[in-house]
Enzyme design. Structure first.
Site, mmCIF file in Angstrom:
data_model
loop_
_atom_site.group_PDB
_atom_site.id
_atom_site.type_symbol
_atom_site.label_atom_id
_atom_site.label_comp_id
_atom_site.label_asym_id
_atom_site.label_seq_id
_atom_site.Cartn_x
_atom_site.Cartn_y
_atom_site.Cartn_z
ATOM 1 C CB SER A 245 34.134 -16.576 -53.169
ATOM 2 O OG SER A 245 35.362 -16.633 -52.480
ATOM 3 C CE LYS A 246 30.425 -11.817 -46.228
ATOM 4 N NZ LYS A 246 30.683 -12.527 -44.984
ATOM 5 N NE ARG A 247 36.085 -20.331 -49.143
ATOM 6 C CZ ARG A 247 37.328 -20.525 -49.594
ATOM 7 N NH1 ARG A 247 38.352 -20.357 -48.784
ATOM 8 N NH2 ARG A 247 37.535 -20.887 -50.837
ATOM 9 C CG LEU A 248 39.484 -16.840 -52.279
ATOM 10 C CD1 LEU A 248 39.486 -17.957 -51.261
ATOM 11 C CD2 LEU A 248 39.282 -17.405 -53.679
ATOM 12 N N GLY A 250 36.303 -11.177 -49.294
ATOM 13 C CA GLY A 250 35.733 -10.301 -48.275
ATOM 14 C C GLY A 250 34.737 -9.314 -48.837
#
Length: 494
Positions: A245-248, A250
């Site tokens: 995920s982008k959140r985790l 980047g």
RNA sequence: GGCGCAUUGGUGUAGUCGGUUAACACGCAGCCCUCUCAAGGCUGAGAUCACGGGUUCGAGUCCCGUAUGCGCUACCA
């Protein structure tokens, strides 16, 4: 029957590698079968979708060379139609209106969960008589539309093109909501209806879509649509086996990142191809044509694969195999196909000169050809390659201390410069002859001068064969840089 | 908790109808080459094929169970 496949991203963030691979597989299947590749933006999630996010996805697909034949269609354009389809199902008895409040259901769910019991909507409103329904409607009670899953011993089954026979018992399927109280359709409905209406014959999507499949098959059947084939793809996980995920994670999970870090689209596509798919033999490099030719559902693996990157490792800023693949492409692909990418990189970094496309075009191409064997990304050409194109570049401290530590270089370097300055023909061979002769005259090893020259001319301790470097950098600049490096020797010894 | 899917060296994968020392690639180590690095060539370390049962003369390959991981479990997509 013509194959029709689709890539249906929701424009919530950016195109990430998992999505890109899904798109690639869809595209490959379409191209292999002479079918159509449809692009549909699932933008039903009100706030989260932005026009900019859509553009980013389109950009990524274009960059990867995954051209679509139809679309992009926007799911929001068909919302009213989706709702109507739900009404049709109510009319045909396949669905019903449910007046249970969200709060009440929430409460029940929590109560069940607290006791660790599985909760499924109990179907309270399923048995409502038509009079009761009419009365509540008249009273203006809000309602959702739920699918009436058959209450029998039966099951929904299908043959997944990747996972094989799949089956889900009716009793394990909840009477799921298809239309919200505000009358907007849910993904489960919109997705199925759009697929049917757009004539999708093969649904190729991530494995996280498996639980939705039985519900969607129920919808297809209730609406009298032909059920498409399904092919679910294994997921791509991070090294700790968590979903990407982008959140985790980047930028590394975003296609744009690879675009910016100097990846060749063909290399990324090739790497992605091998994540979850294999041709069954030892081949690893595939041109687009070869991919299309070789692709098949049988070659798709069933277990999730891991995207092997480590945070904070600059040399391996992403999966090492992806970098290796990119490096292979850079050094092995036909030069004339690489050049446009390199030129774009130069322009983007502001290092492009008009002479590279006129009197210096041959030199430019030869220099790129000389350098590419040891570069891994396009960015390397403008960073590591800078000394070959610009006069201002940095001297790496390690290189200086390694190659310019011998104080005799204070006289050797200018001496060599004098000799080279007199050369008529500044070819690699001529330079080599001069340098080796000079070295033996001075009683030093050629290596001393060669290595010192490397640092003097490029600021680095690695690079192509040094005599080629001389020839590439040219007589005037080489002589200058040899003389200029003297102060570094002194500085080092002081 | 329920339902589902998966499980071959650090990673990506191969392993066809079950049959000798589990293959390839990346990465890692070393050697060769060499003016350096990369490439290339060679060599090596690294897997009791998740575990436990079973079927069989024989199982990574079939069956059952367990564990672990992941997905789904929303009036998100």
């Amino acid at each position: 029957m013509q194959v029709r496949v689709r890539f249906a991203p929701s424009p919530t963030g950016y195109l990430h590698v998992g999505g890109a691979r899904t798109a690639l597989f869809n595209w490959l299947y379409a191209r292999k079968t002479g079918g159509k590749f449809i692009l549909r933006i699932e933008d039903t999630d009100l706030e989260r979708s932005t026009a900019q996010a859509v553009e980013t996805i389109l950009d990524g697909l274009r960059w990867l060379g995954l051209d679509w034949d139809e679309g992009p269609f926007y799911q929001t354009a068909n919302l009213e139609l989706h709702r109507q389809k739900a009404e049709e199902m109510v009319a045909s008895g396949h669905a019903y209106r449910c007046f249970c409040s969200k709060e009440l259901l929430e409460e029940r769910r929590k109560a069940f969960e607290a006791r660790k019991l599985p909760y499924k909507y109990e179907g309270t409103c399923r048995g409502l008589s038509s009079q009761e329904v009419v009365a509540r409607l008249a009273a203006g009670h809000p309602y959702v539309i739920r699918f009436a899953v058959p209450r029998d011993e039966g099951a929904v089954s299908w043959t997944d093109l990747v996972y094989g026979e799949q089956s889900k018992q009716h009793v394990d399927i909840e009477d799921f909501v298809m239309v919200r109280a505000d009358s907007s359709p849910l993904y489960i409905l919109s997705n199925a209806v759009d697929d049917a209406l757009q004539g999708v014959t093969h649904v190729i999507r991530g494995q996280d879509g498996i639980p939705n499949t039985p519900k969607q098959i129920l919808i297809y059947k209730a609406l009298g649509y032909k059920v498409p084939e399904f092919a679910h793809l294994p997921l791509i996980l991070d090294p700790s086996r968590a979903k990407l995920s982008k959140r985790l994670h980047g930028d590394v999970v975003m296609v744009k990142f690879y675009q910016e870090r100097g990846f060749l689209p063909d290399a990324l596509a090739n790497f992605l191809l091998l994540l979850g798919w294999s041709p069954g033999d030892d081949r690893e490099f595939f041109s687009r044509e070869e991919m299309i030719e070789a692709f098949s559902f049988e070659g798709i693996n069933r277990s999730n694969s891991i995207f092997n990157f480590r945070k904070g490792d600059e040399r391996n800023f992403t999966d090492p195999k992806a970098i290796w693949m990119n490096a292979e492409y850079i050094s092995k692909m036909p030069l004339d196909r690489l050049l446009p990418f390199v030129i774009a990189e130069f322009k983007q970094k502001g290092l492009w000169r008009s002479e590279y496309e006129s009197e210096r075009s041959e030199w430019f191409a030869k220099t790129i050809d000389l350098l590419r064997a040891r570069y891994r990304t396009l960015s390397d050409f403008t960073s590591l390659g800078r000394p070959y194109f610009e006069d201002d570049f940095d001297y790496e401290p390690a290189s200086v201390s390694k190659n310019l530590k011998d104080t005799s270089l204070v006289t050797l370097l200018p001496g060599l410069a004098d000799k080279l300055e007199k050369l008529q023909d500044f070819s690699a061979e001529a330079v080599e002859a001069v340098l080796r002769t000079y070295a033996s005259q001075c009683g030093v090893k050629a290596g001393l001068l060669i290595n010192a020259a490397r640092t003097a001319l490029t600021g680095q301790s690695v690079g192509p064969g040094m005599f080629d470097v001389f020839a590439t950098i040219g007589q005037r600049r080489s002589v200058e840089r040899l003389r200029r490096a003297v102060r570094l020797v002194v500085g080092q010894s002081a």
